[in-house]
Design a protein around this motif. Sequence first.
Motif, PDB file in Angstrom:
ATOM      1  N   GLU A  18       0.819  -1.206   0.000  1.00 56.76           N
ATOM      2  CA  GLU A  18       0.000   0.000   0.000  1.00 56.76           C
ATOM      3  C   GLU A  18       0.855   1.260   0.000  1.00 56.76           C
ATOM      4  OE1 GLU A  18      -2.530  -0.356   3.349  1.00 56.76           O
ATOM      5  OE2 GLU A  18      -3.718  -2.006   2.514  1.00 56.76           O
ATOM      6  N   ARG A  19       1.946   1.239   0.773  1.00 55.85           N
ATOM      7  CA  ARG A  19       2.803   2.427   0.852  1.00 55.85           C
ATOM      8  C   ARG A  19       3.492   2.700  -0.479  1.00 55.85           C
ATOM      9  NH1 ARG A  19       6.928   2.276   5.674  1.00 55.85           N
ATOM     10  NH2 ARG A  19       4.914   2.149   6.727  1.00 55.85           N
ATOM     11  N   ALA A  20       4.067   1.642  -1.089  1.00 50.99           N
ATOM     12  CA  ALA A  20       4.770   1.826  -2.365  1.00 50.99           C
ATOM     13  C   ALA A  20       3.812   2.286  -3.457  1.00 50.99           C
ATOM     14  CB  ALA A  20       5.455   0.520  -2.777  1.00 50.99           C
ATOM     15  N   SER A  22       0.881   3.767  -3.082  1.00 46.56           N
ATOM     16  CA  SER A  22       0.353   5.089  -2.781  1.00 46.56           C
ATOM     17  C   SER A  22       1.365   6.180  -3.121  1.00 46.56           C
ATOM     18  CB  SER A  22      -0.025   5.170  -1.302  1.00 46.56           C
ATOM     19  OG  SER A  22      -0.462   6.466  -0.959  1.00 46.56           O
ATOM     20  N   ASN A  23       2.653   5.956  -2.796  1.00 43.56           N
ATOM     21  CA  ASN A  23       3.673   6.963  -3.084  1.00 43.56           C
ATOM     22  C   ASN A  23       3.814   7.198  -4.587  1.00 43.56           C
ATOM     23  OD1 ASN A  23       4.194   7.272  -0.375  1.00 43.56           O
ATOM     24  ND2 ASN A  23       5.942   5.881  -0.357  1.00 43.56           N
ATOM     25  N   ALA A  24       3.898   6.112  -5.353  1.00 43.33           N
ATOM     26  CA  ALA A  24       4.078   6.237  -6.808  1.00 43.33           C
ATOM     27  C   ALA A  24       2.880   6.927  -7.451  1.00 43.33           C
ATOM     28  CB  ALA A  24       4.311   4.866  -7.430  1.00 43.33           C
ATOM     29  N   GLN A  26       0.587   8.850  -5.978  1.00 45.04           N
ATOM     30  CA  GLN A  26       0.428  10.224  -5.507  1.00 45.04           C
ATOM     31  C   GLN A  26       1.406  11.172  -6.191  1.00 45.04           C
ATOM     32  OE1 GLN A  26      -1.833  11.707  -3.602  1.00 45.04           O
ATOM     33  NE2 GLN A  26      -2.958   9.780  -3.528  1.00 45.04           N
ATOM     34  N   GLU A  27       2.644  10.718  -6.396  1.00 42.37           N
ATOM     35  CA  GLU A  27       3.620  11.560  -7.098  1.00 42.37           C
ATOM     36  C   GLU A  27       3.177  11.832  -8.537  1.00 42.37           C
ATOM     37  OE1 GLU A  27       7.381   9.672  -6.791  1.00 42.37           O
ATOM     38  OE2 GLU A  27       7.604  10.055  -4.643  1.00 42.37           O
ATOM     39  N   GLN A  30       0.247  14.234  -8.462  1.00 42.20           N
ATOM     40  CA  GLN A  30       0.672  15.603  -8.180  1.00 42.20           C
ATOM     41  C   GLN A  30       1.307  16.248  -9.405  1.00 42.20           C
ATOM     42  OE1 GLN A  30       0.119  17.315  -5.243  1.00 42.20           O
ATOM     43  NE2 GLN A  30       0.805  19.051  -6.497  1.00 42.20           N
TER      44      GLN A  30
END
Length: 213
Positions: A18-20, A22-24, A26-27, A30
Amino acid sequence: MTASLLARSERLVNQLNERAASNAVQEALQSRDDAIARRDLAQGKLTSFRNTSGIIDPSRTASEMTQLIGGLLEQVAALKAEKAQLTSLTPSSPQIEVINARIRAYEDQISIERAKMAGATGSLAPQIGGYEDLLLAREIADREVTQTTAAYISARNEARRQQLYLDRIVEPNLPDKSTEPRRLVSILIVLMSTLSIYGLGWLVWAGIREHRQ
């Protein structure tokens, strides 16, 4: 204990997924939002320029004015040719002055149109440069929006595709009791074998003694 460790491992893997992802995502999201903001800003400047100048496309307007000046120059050339012919045939013809008046009118109009394009205050020449800069900025922003949107979709799909999973190959269970070696049985077998050999030896010895007597 084993089941608890396995459950914790599954939770850890899910959190990492989920973290990996979500980060990819979200970047990428953005970046797309930033590109859209830049595109909107460029479009706003372009719209403001058009409202201020009262011209939708200075380049097209300049092209139309160039065509108009070209047509006027053709008219002047034709009138001058007609004047030259008339002067050679009838130098005192009153039509010559009429032709001269038309030539002056066309040349005045040509001067006015040329001043609109360059040289005069508010002419098209400097506006064309500014307009082209704004148009280029908007086009670049449009391409950035397209690219970042594609990157966002790709990142979202890639995050879904590269999920890590912890599969249970076998269910955890208690270890089996040891069945080998069977120590007690082995001891009994050795003891019984020893006793049997001893008894057999004693019988043989007893038989030999009786035979001697």
